[in-house]
Design a protein around this motif. Sequence first.
Motif, short mmCIF file in Angstrom:
data_model
loop_
_atom_site.label_atom_id
_atom_site.label_comp_id
_atom_site.label_asym_id
_atom_site.label_seq_id
_atom_site.Cartn_x
_atom_site.Cartn_y
_atom_site.Cartn_z
N ARG A 297 0.85 -1.19 0.00
CA ARG A 297 0.00 0.00 0.00
C ARG A 297 0.89 1.24 0.00
N GLU B 233 -3.35 5.26 -0.83
CA GLU B 233 -4.22 6.05 0.06
C GLU B 233 -3.57 7.39 0.34
N GLY C 267 -3.63 10.61 3.02
CA GLY C 267 -4.07 11.06 4.33
C GLY C 267 -3.86 12.55 4.48
N GLN D 223 -0.70 5.57 12.07
CA GLN D 223 -2.11 5.19 12.17
C GLN D 223 -2.58 4.43 10.92
N MET D 224 -2.14 4.89 9.75
CA MET D 224 -2.53 4.21 8.52
C MET D 224 -1.97 2.79 8.48
N THR E 1 -1.32 0.97 11.14
CA THR E 1 -2.07 0.22 12.15
C THR E 1 -3.44 -0.20 11.60
N ASP E 2 -4.12 0.74 10.96
CA ASP E 2 -5.46 0.45 10.42
C ASP E 2 -5.42 -0.64 9.36
N TRP E 3 -4.35 -0.68 8.59
CA TRP E 3 -4.22 -1.68 7.51
C TRP E 3 -3.59 -2.97 8.02
N ASN E 4 -3.14 -2.96 9.30
CA ASN E 4 -2.47 -4.11 9.91
C ASN E 4 -1.18 -4.46 9.16
#
Length: 329
Positions: free
Chosen positions: A180, A238, A240, A250-251, A253-256
Amino acid sequence: MKILAAIDGSSYSQTALDALSSIHWPVDTEIKLLTVTKPGSNSANAANKNSDEGKSSAKSIDKIITDLQQAMPVCKISSETVQGDAKTKILEYSRKWAANLVIMGTRGSKGFDLMLQGSVSQGVLTQAPCPVVIVKSDPDEPPRHEKFMKVLVATDNSPYGEAALNWLNSLDWQADTHFRLVTVISALTDLLGEVATPDMAERVATEHTQMKKAATTELQNLEKKLASKVGTQRVSSEIGEGDPKGLIVQMATDWNADLIVMGSHGRTGLKKLFLGSVSQSVAINAGCSVAIVRGIVPQGRYDNKETGKFQMPKFSADAKEKAKAELSD
C-alpha cells in the motif's frame, strides 16, 4: 547484495532472521551474521571457540546458518563474532564491509519502550550508511515467525520517497505480499487556521485542491510503477491529511501492516534527533517493523527536503505574505 544481520541469540534476533528469509534475495547475496559481545563478560568467553561456551555458541551459529541456508539456498551465509560496544561495532562493520542492508531485531515494541530498550537499534537506524530494517517484537507477546505480507510504503514528492520505492521495487517479495502506497498532505483546516483574510482563505483552499490532485497523480504513477512488477491486484494507495508523523503510523495500524518502508534525508546523530524527522518518529512509534532507506540519495544534495509529507506549492508562502501586506495597507 551484502546483508549484515546483527544477532545476539535472542528470540528477537530469530524473528529478524525469519523476516530476512521471507524475501527472495538475488543469487550470490552475501549474508553476514554478526554477533557483538562485551569484553570480559560470559558472552565474550563464548567468542573463544576453544572454551566450552565457545563450542556451544559455535554449534548454535552453525544451526542458524544451516536453517537459513535451507531457506535461502542461493545466498552465501557466514558469521563473525566481535567484541565491543554493540552499536559502535555494528556501524563500523557495516561501513567496513560495505553492507547494502542492515537488519536486526528489537524487543522494544514502540514509543518510549523502543527508545530505552532498543537504543542499539535506534543508534544503527540513525547512523548506518545504508538501508536499515528494524524487526520489532512485542516483549509482552510470545515470539512470532515474522513474514512481511503487508508492506506500507510512505512516499512524497522528495527524492527520498522515490529512493525508498526504488529500493523496495528492487527486491523479490513473496507472491502473496501486498503493498500500500501512502502519502500525507496538510489538512485544509490546519492551513485555514493561518489565514488572515477571506481572499487568502480562498487562495489557500485552491492551492490545497491543487496539492491533493498532484499527490493523487504521483501516487497513481508510483502505483503503476510497482504494479508493473508485482501485479495490479497486489498494490493499493491512500492519501491522508494531517501530521505525517502520527498519520503514517495510524494508517499502518489500520491496515495491519507488517512493515513500513520510507526514505530518510540521511542526517545523523543529534542533528537528526533535534530535527525530529518523520522517518525517525515513525520508526519509534510504529507497532510493526520499519525499514528506513538511507544512504542511497547523496548526502547534502537535497538537505532542504523532508520525506513523509507532500508539501504545499511554493507560492503558498507568497500568498500569505501578500495577504499580510494587504492587511497592513
